[in-house]
Scaffold this motif. Structure first.
Motif, PDB file in Angstrom:
ATOM      1  N   CYS A 102       0.841  -1.197   0.000  1.00 15.51           N
ATOM      2  CA  CYS A 102       0.000   0.000   0.000  1.00 15.51           C
ATOM      3  C   CYS A 102       0.878   1.249   0.000  1.00 15.51           C
ATOM      4  O   CYS A 102       1.925   1.280   0.656  1.00 15.51           O
ATOM      5  N   SER A 103       0.442   2.257  -0.725  1.00 15.21           N
ATOM      6  CA  SER A 103       1.187   3.511  -0.779  1.00 15.21           C
ATOM      7  C   SER A 103       0.685   4.426   0.341  1.00 15.21           C
ATOM      8  O   SER A 103      -0.308   5.149   0.193  1.00 15.21           O
ATOM      9  N   ILE A 104       1.367   4.363   1.500  1.00 15.80           N
ATOM     10  CA  ILE A 104       0.994   5.150   2.676  1.00 15.80           C
ATOM     11  C   ILE A 104       2.012   6.260   2.863  1.00 15.80           C
ATOM     12  O   ILE A 104       3.226   6.014   2.892  1.00 15.80           O
ATOM     13  N   ILE A 105       1.544   7.498   3.008  1.00 13.16           N
ATOM     14  CA  ILE A 105       2.432   8.631   3.249  1.00 13.16           C
ATOM     15  C   ILE A 105       1.935   9.397   4.476  1.00 13.16           C
ATOM     16  O   ILE A 105       0.819   9.210   4.939  1.00 13.16           O
ATOM     17  N   GLY A 106       2.804  10.282   5.000  1.00 17.11           N
ATOM     18  CA  GLY A 106       2.411  11.147   6.107  1.00 17.11           C
ATOM     19  C   GLY A 106       2.040  10.397   7.368  1.00 17.11           C
ATOM     20  O   GLY A 106       1.117  10.803   8.082  1.00 17.11           O
ATOM     21  N   ALA A 107       2.758   9.324   7.677  1.00 18.71           N
ATOM     22  CA  ALA A 107       2.444   8.511   8.851  1.00 18.71           C
ATOM     23  C   ALA A 107       3.680   8.373   9.741  1.00 18.71           C
ATOM     24  O   ALA A 107       4.810   8.569   9.298  1.00 18.71           O
ATOM     25  N   GLY A 108       3.450   8.027  11.008  1.00 14.27           N
ATOM     26  CA  GLY A 108       4.558   7.803  11.930  1.00 14.27           C
ATOM     27  C   GLY A 108       5.401   9.046  12.127  1.00 14.27           C
ATOM     28  O   GLY A 108       4.888  10.132  12.405  1.00 14.27           O
ATOM     29  N   SER A 109       6.725   8.892  11.966  1.00 17.02           N
ATOM     30  CA  SER A 109       7.634  10.029  12.139  1.00 17.02           C
ATOM     31  C   SER A 109       7.461  11.076  11.045  1.00 17.02           C
ATOM     32  O   SER A 109       7.953  12.202  11.171  1.00 17.02           O
ATOM     33  N   ASP A 110       6.752  10.716   9.967  1.00 19.88           N
ATOM     34  CA  ASP A 110       6.486  11.660   8.877  1.00 19.88           C
ATOM     35  C   ASP A 110       5.063  12.228   8.951  1.00 19.88           C
ATOM     36  O   ASP A 110       4.545  12.769   7.973  1.00 19.88           O
ATOM     37  N   GLN A 111       4.442  12.086  10.117  1.00 20.26           N
ATOM     38  CA  GLN A 111       3.056  12.501  10.285  1.00 20.26           C
ATOM     39  C   GLN A 111       2.860  13.972   9.933  1.00 20.26           C
ATOM     40  O   GLN A 111       3.689  14.826  10.266  1.00 20.26           O
ATOM     41  N   THR A 112       1.754  14.260   9.257  1.00 20.53           N
ATOM     42  CA  THR A 112       1.456  15.602   8.762  1.00 20.53           C
ATOM     43  C   THR A 112       0.598  16.381   9.761  1.00 20.53           C
ATOM     44  O   THR A 112      -0.329  15.838  10.356  1.00 20.53           O
ATOM     45  N   TYR A 133      -4.406   5.628  -3.665  1.00 21.48           N
ATOM     46  CA  TYR A 133      -5.029   4.434  -4.234  1.00 21.48           C
ATOM     47  C   TYR A 133      -5.590   4.776  -5.610  1.00 21.48           C
ATOM     48  O   TYR A 133      -6.542   5.551  -5.729  1.00 21.48           O
ATOM     49  N   PHE A 134      -4.966   4.230  -6.659  1.00 17.41           N
ATOM     50  CA  PHE A 134      -5.357   4.499  -8.041  1.00 17.41           C
ATOM     51  C   PHE A 134      -5.491   5.998  -8.311  1.00 17.41           C
ATOM     52  O   PHE A 134      -6.480   6.467  -8.891  1.00 17.41           O
ATOM     53  N   GLY A 135      -4.501   6.735  -7.863  1.00 20.51           N
ATOM     54  CA  GLY A 135      -4.448   8.161  -8.130  1.00 20.51           C
ATOM     55  C   GLY A 135      -5.290   9.027  -7.220  1.00 20.51           C
ATOM     56  O   GLY A 135      -5.262  10.257  -7.327  1.00 20.51           O
ATOM     57  N   GLU A 136      -6.036   8.432  -6.289  1.00 16.45           N
ATOM     58  CA  GLU A 136      -6.871   9.192  -5.365  1.00 16.45           C
ATOM     59  C   GLU A 136      -6.299   9.089  -3.949  1.00 16.45           C
ATOM     60  O   GLU A 136      -5.777   8.053  -3.547  1.00 16.45           O
ATOM     61  N   THR A 137      -6.381  10.195  -3.208  1.00 21.54           N
ATOM     62  CA  THR A 137      -5.843  10.225  -1.853  1.00 21.54           C
ATOM     63  C   THR A 137      -6.954  10.033  -0.827  1.00 21.54           C
ATOM     64  O   THR A 137      -7.972  10.729  -0.856  1.00 21.54           O
ATOM     65  N   TYR A 138      -6.753   9.087   0.069  1.00 24.08           N
ATOM     66  CA  TYR A 138      -7.672   8.817   1.169  1.00 24.08           C
ATOM     67  C   TYR A 138      -6.998   9.185   2.492  1.00 24.08           C
ATOM     68  O   TYR A 138      -5.811   8.903   2.692  1.00 24.08           O
ATOM     69  N   LEU A 139      -7.749   9.801   3.375  1.00 25.58           N
ATOM     70  CA  LEU A 139      -7.284   9.959   4.740  1.00 25.58           C
ATOM     71  C   LEU A 139      -7.311   8.578   5.398  1.00 25.58           C
ATOM     72  O   LEU A 139      -8.227   7.791   5.137  1.00 25.58           O
ATOM     73  N   VAL A 140      -6.324   8.252   6.223  1.00 25.29           N
ATOM     74  CA  VAL A 140      -6.270   6.961   6.905  1.00 25.29           C
ATOM     75  C   VAL A 140      -6.318   7.170   8.411  1.00 25.29           C
ATOM     76  O   VAL A 140      -5.563   7.981   8.960  1.00 25.29           O
ATOM     77  N   GLU A 141      -7.207   6.456   9.081  1.00 30.27           N
ATOM     78  CA  GLU A 141      -7.272   6.475  10.540  1.00 30.27           C
ATOM     79  C   GLU A 141      -7.319   5.037  11.047  1.00 30.27           C
ATOM     80  O   GLU A 141      -8.012   4.193  10.469  1.00 30.27           O
ATOM     81  N   ILE A 142      -6.593   4.780  12.123  1.00 31.24           N
ATOM     82  CA  ILE A 142      -6.501   3.448  12.704  1.00 31.24           C
ATOM     83  C   ILE A 142      -7.191   3.445  14.068  1.00 31.24           C
ATOM     84  O   ILE A 142      -6.990   4.366  14.863  1.00 31.24           O
ATOM     85  N   LYS A 143      -7.970   2.398  14.339  1.00 29.62           N
ATOM     86  CA  LYS A 143      -8.687   2.320  15.602  1.00 29.62           C
ATOM     87  C   LYS A 143      -8.634   0.893  16.140  1.00 29.62           C
ATOM     88  O   LYS A 143      -8.901  -0.059  15.400  1.00 29.62           O
ATOM     89  N   SER A 144      -8.278   0.756  17.408  1.00 31.75           N
ATOM     90  CA  SER A 144      -8.317  -0.555  18.058  1.00 31.75           C
ATOM     91  C   SER A 144      -9.473  -0.568  19.044  1.00 31.75           C
ATOM     92  O   SER A 144      -9.822   0.460  19.622  1.00 31.75           O
ATOM     93  N   MET A 145     -10.074  -1.732  19.218  1.00 32.47           N
ATOM     94  CA  MET A 145     -11.239  -1.825  20.105  1.00 32.47           C
ATOM     95  C   MET A 145     -11.384  -3.237  20.643  1.00 32.47           C
ATOM     96  O   MET A 145     -10.791  -4.186  20.118  1.00 32.47           O
TER      97      MET A 145
END
Length: 278
Positions: A102-112, A133-145
């Motif tokens: 997956c092409s993930i950017i702006g996460a972890g130490s590179d967080q925006t 994803y296929f030229g479109e940018t999605y915001l990504v959020e992670i949740k544990s429960m």
């Protein structure tokens, strides 16, 4: 999208050694450990409103904005462990997604950092990351429960507080879609939901922010939560760091089914008489 990719990768016999990702995981795990267990300084929220908490009770946010000291639920040892687990889940899923292709950017130490201006005031936040994803940018959020909340998430239900955070990030970035990846931390199952941007939220965040900015110790915003018909306060109040300031001596802690709850104290007969005479 993300979950399918991760599951395919973990089920494959061709696991990859990526030294760059491994180094980032080691670094971020250390940062999370230090923040939760070695940093004694608490967050000073005076004069600030965080986008990550914009869905919380308006009065609670106003207390924090004005620097009112906490007087309620504190972050105890259990809370610190829960927050650390959440940090590790985010770290694992983001980097597993990268390993899975997956092409993930702006996460972890590179967080925006993102921000939104309401009049002369700036709200800030830090999304978990972005997926290309296929030229479109999605915001990504992670949740544990836990398993108790899992059926609601699997059915597409998202807590209002969390939805407000997601919508505020989309408002800041101008993005139209968020992909939320949830992990049931009891059984290790993942599920994802795509949330579309709600343009109506723009008015909600601006109105709420102005209520906080215009508040003062003589005029706090209305509470977002209150008692039920039996006098028990909403669970949000029990977990609030300012419930003691908000409700004062009008409530008491009671034990219900082995758990603490807040309940309105019964009105004394003398007070009833005074109210009646008044």
């Amino acid at each position: 999208m993300i979950v399918d990719k991760i599951n395919q990768y973990l089920s494959s016999e061709k696991l990859a050694l990526n030294d760059a990702i491994l180094a980032k995981v080691e670094k971020q795990a250390g940062i999370a450990f230090k923040r939760q267990f070695m940093d004694s300084e608490s967050y000073d929220g005076k004069g600030k409103i965080r986008l990550s908490s914009i869905g919380q009770c308006t009065r609670k946010l106003a207390y924090g904005y004005h620097g009112i000291p906490p007087n309620g639920k504190t972050i105890d040892s259990r809370g610190k462990m829960v927050f650390f687990q959440g940090d590790l889940v985010e770290l694992a899923i983001i980097n597993l997604a990268k390993l899975a292709g997956c092409s993930i950017i702006g996460a972890g130490s590179d967080q925006t950092s993102v921000s939104y201006q309401v009049d002369d005031f700036e709200l800030t936040g830090h999304p978990d990351g972005f997926l290309i994803y296929f030229g479109e940018t999605y915001l990504v959020e992670i949740k544990s429960m836990a398993s108790k909340s899992w059926p609601y998430f699997e059915s597409g239900q998202i807590q209002p507080e969390y939805m407000a955070q997601i919508q505020s990030y989309m408002l800041c970035t101008g993005l139209g879609r968020t992909i939320i990846v949830g992990l049931n931390k009891d059984i290790g199952v993942m599920h994802e939901i795509i949330v579309l941007r709600d343009k109506a939220f723009k008015d909600e965040i601006e109105q709420k922010t102005r209520k906080i900015l215009l508040s003062n110790p003589e005029l706090w915003p209305d509470r977002d939560y209150g008692p039920d018909k039996k006098g028990y306060l909403d669970w949000h109040c029990s977990y609030c760091s300012h419930w003691g300031t908000c409700w004062g001596d009008s409530v008491e802690k009671v034990v219900v089914n082995g758990a603490y709850k807040l309940k309105l104290k019964p009105i004394k007969k003398e007070e009833e008489k005074e109210d009646h005479e008044a």
